[in-house]
Design a protein around this motif. Structure first.
Motif, short mmCIF file in Angstrom:
data_model
loop_
_atom_site.label_atom_id
_atom_site.label_comp_id
_atom_site.label_asym_id
_atom_site.label_seq_id
_atom_site.Cartn_x
_atom_site.Cartn_y
_atom_site.Cartn_z
N SER A 1 13.63 18.87 0.33
CA SER A 1 14.11 18.90 -1.05
C SER A 1 15.23 17.88 -1.29
CB SER A 1 14.62 20.30 -1.40
OG SER A 1 15.65 20.70 -0.51
N GLY A 2 15.50 17.05 -0.29
CA GLY A 2 16.55 16.03 -0.38
C GLY A 2 16.77 15.45 1.00
N THR A 3 17.73 14.55 1.11
CA THR A 3 18.00 13.95 2.41
C THR A 3 18.52 15.00 3.38
OG1 THR A 3 20.21 13.30 1.67
CG2 THR A 3 18.45 11.67 1.44
N SER A 4 18.21 14.79 4.66
CA SER A 4 18.53 15.79 5.68
C SER A 4 19.18 15.12 6.88
CB SER A 4 17.24 16.50 6.13
OG SER A 4 17.44 17.24 7.32
N PRO A 5 20.16 15.80 7.52
CA PRO A 5 20.75 15.26 8.75
C PRO A 5 19.77 15.21 9.91
CG PRO A 5 21.55 17.49 8.32
CD PRO A 5 20.80 17.06 7.09
N LYS A 6 18.60 15.83 9.76
CA LYS A 6 17.59 15.78 10.80
C LYS A 6 16.89 14.43 10.86
CE LYS A 6 16.41 20.71 10.93
NZ LYS A 6 15.30 21.69 10.85
N VAL A 7 17.06 13.62 9.79
CA VAL A 7 16.31 12.38 9.67
C VAL A 7 17.26 11.19 9.65
CG1 VAL A 7 14.69 11.06 8.25
CG2 VAL A 7 14.50 13.56 8.37
N GLY A 8 16.99 10.20 10.52
CA GLY A 8 17.73 8.95 10.53
C GLY A 8 16.82 7.81 10.11
N TYR A 9 17.38 6.85 9.37
CA TYR A 9 16.58 5.76 8.79
C TYR A 9 17.12 4.43 9.30
CZ TYR A 9 13.24 4.61 5.02
OH TYR A 9 12.13 4.22 4.30
N MET A 10 16.26 3.63 9.92
CA MET A 10 16.64 2.29 10.39
C MET A 10 15.83 1.27 9.60
SD MET A 10 16.61 0.80 14.27
CE MET A 10 17.02 -0.91 14.62
N LEU A 11 16.55 0.37 8.91
CA LEU A 11 15.91 -0.56 7.99
C LEU A 11 15.69 -1.93 8.63
CD1 LEU A 11 18.08 0.38 4.90
CD2 LEU A 11 15.72 1.07 5.29
N GLN A 12 15.04 -2.81 7.86
CA GLN A 12 14.76 -4.16 8.31
C GLN A 12 16.04 -4.94 8.61
OE1 GLN A 12 12.23 -6.28 5.61
NE2 GLN A 12 12.61 -8.26 6.54
N HIS A 13 17.05 -4.77 7.76
CA HIS A 13 18.34 -5.43 7.95
C HIS A 13 19.34 -4.42 8.50
CE1 HIS A 13 16.79 -8.94 5.92
NE2 HIS A 13 16.37 -8.17 4.93
N ASP A 14 20.24 -4.90 9.37
CA ASP A 14 21.13 -3.96 10.07
C ASP A 14 22.21 -3.37 9.19
OD1 ASP A 14 23.54 -5.85 10.24
OD2 ASP A 14 22.06 -7.01 11.34
N CYS B 1 0.81 -1.22 0.00
CA CYS B 1 0.00 0.00 0.00
C CYS B 1 0.85 1.28 0.00
CB CYS B 1 -0.95 0.01 1.20
SG CYS B 1 -0.15 0.30 2.79
N GLY B 2 2.15 1.15 0.20
CA GLY B 2 3.00 2.34 0.14
C GLY B 2 3.49 2.85 1.47
N LYS B 3 3.52 1.99 2.50
CA LYS B 3 3.98 2.42 3.82
C LYS B 3 5.45 2.85 3.77
CE LYS B 3 2.85 -1.54 5.71
NZ LYS B 3 2.18 -2.18 4.54
N SER B 4 6.29 2.03 3.17
CA SER B 4 7.70 2.36 3.06
C SER B 4 7.92 3.55 2.12
CB SER B 4 8.52 1.15 2.58
OG SER B 4 8.45 0.10 3.52
N THR B 5 7.08 3.66 1.11
CA THR B 5 7.15 4.81 0.20
C THR B 5 6.93 6.11 0.96
OG1 THR B 5 6.36 3.45 -1.63
CG2 THR B 5 6.15 5.84 -1.87
N LEU B 6 6.01 6.07 1.91
CA LEU B 6 5.73 7.24 2.73
C LEU B 6 6.98 7.66 3.51
CD1 LEU B 6 3.27 9.05 3.28
CD2 LEU B 6 2.76 7.63 5.25
N LEU B 7 7.70 6.68 4.07
CA LEU B 7 8.95 6.99 4.77
C LEU B 7 9.98 7.59 3.81
CD1 LEU B 7 9.59 4.00 7.23
CD2 LEU B 7 8.27 6.09 7.59
N SER B 8 10.04 7.07 2.59
CA SER B 8 11.00 7.59 1.61
C SER B 8 10.70 9.04 1.26
CB SER B 8 10.98 6.72 0.35
OG SER B 8 11.46 5.42 0.62
N LEU B 9 9.44 9.41 1.24
CA LEU B 9 9.06 10.81 0.99
C LEU B 9 9.50 11.70 2.14
CD1 LEU B 9 5.48 10.23 -0.45
CD2 LEU B 9 7.39 11.29 -1.69
N ILE B 10 9.29 11.24 3.37
CA ILE B 10 9.67 12.03 4.55
C ILE B 10 11.18 12.17 4.62
CG2 ILE B 10 9.65 12.10 7.08
CD1 ILE B 10 6.90 10.66 6.91
N SER B 11 11.89 11.12 4.24
CA SER B 11 13.36 11.16 4.30
C SER B 11 13.97 12.02 3.20
CB SER B 11 13.92 9.74 4.18
OG SER B 11 13.78 9.25 2.86
#
Length: 257
Positions: free
Chosen positions: A72-85, A44-54
């Motif tokens: 307008s691009g990736t930001s140091p304000k945002v950290g991303y933790m994925l399924q695999h480490d 449904c686009g859950k991960s897509t939503l995170l990609s937009l915020i990031s």
């Protein structure tokens, strides 16, 4: 003022033959320090939503704002933790923790000291010189979270970070991660297929519809026993089954024809 805002955000994918509408008119407002869970049917686009915020994706229509400024691009304000480490086996734990800081060209000495302090604070101090292969799955995910924290983001995006773990480890780690995030005062958005996880960790649970996806409902999670309960205690609280059954029914409505 909201820390994260999505205003009438839509996203479509284009090929030479067709347009595929993934997200339609998403409106979302998240305050600093909130913990939000997002659930919905597969695809449904859950991960897509995170990609937009990031900032890794740009919306076809609408705006994504962080602290009032358009993303307008990736930001140091945002950290991303994925399924695999994604830990590097040729680096020890401490060196792995510095990867994000190195990419962002942070002060090396300060980042190293912060990494050591976070390892000690969250029970991994004795493993600083170990290789990732010497750690359990749960410990590796804790290291991955600490690596994200070393880069000092204000916002954490968690994309099914526990799904590769066995059930017992998943329960224990979700408890630990919840307390770490609250202790650090971070804003967090968790994408998960696990309703128990979503309800027990979040201040609000957002339910997404099937494609083209919208946010169909938002559940504010409140318990008579208090709002400062741990995830484990929330699973035992009186209204837990109410939230679980209500969200489960909504998800079924979005899956069934």
């Amino acid at each position: 003022m909201a820390q994260i805002e999505l205003k009438d955000v839509s996203l479509s994918y284009f090929t030479l033959k067709q347009e595929t509408e993934a997200l339609r008119e998403i409106n979302l407002s998240i305050k600093a320090g909130e913990f939000i869970s997002i659930v919905g049917p597969s695809g449904c686009g859950k991960s897509t939503l995170l990609s937009l915020i990031s900032g890794m994706l740009k919306p076809t229509k609408g705006e994504v704002l962080i602290d009032g400024h358009e993303v307008s691009g990736t930001s140091p304000k945002v950290g991303y933790m994925l399924q695999h480490d994604h830990l590097f086996e040729w680096r020890d734990v401490l060196s792995n923790l510095l990867v994000g800081a190195e990419i962002r060209r942070m002060d090396k000495k300060a980042a190293r000291q912060n990494a050591i302090e976070l390892l000690e604070r969250y029970g991994l101090g004795e493993f600083a010189q170990h290789s990732p292969s010497q750690l359990s799955g749960g410990m590796r995910q804790r290291v991955a979270l600490i690596r994200t924290l070393v880069a000092k983001p204000d916002i954490l995006l968690l994309d099914e970070p526990f799904s590769a773990l066995d059930y017992q480890t998943r329960l224990m780690l979700s408890e630990e991660v919840f307390h770490i995030i609250k202790d650090q005062g971070k804003t967090a958005i968790l994408v998960t297929h696990d309703l128990s996880e979503a309800i027990s960790m979040a201040d609000r649970v957002m339910v997404m519809s099937k494609r083209p996806s919208t946010i169909s409902t938002v559940h504010s999670i409140r318990f008579d026993e208090g709002d400062d309960l741990s995830p484990w205690k929330k699973r035992e609280a009186g209204r837990y089954n109410y939230y679980f059954n209500a969200i489960w029914k909504e998800l079924g409505d979005h899956v069934l024809p």
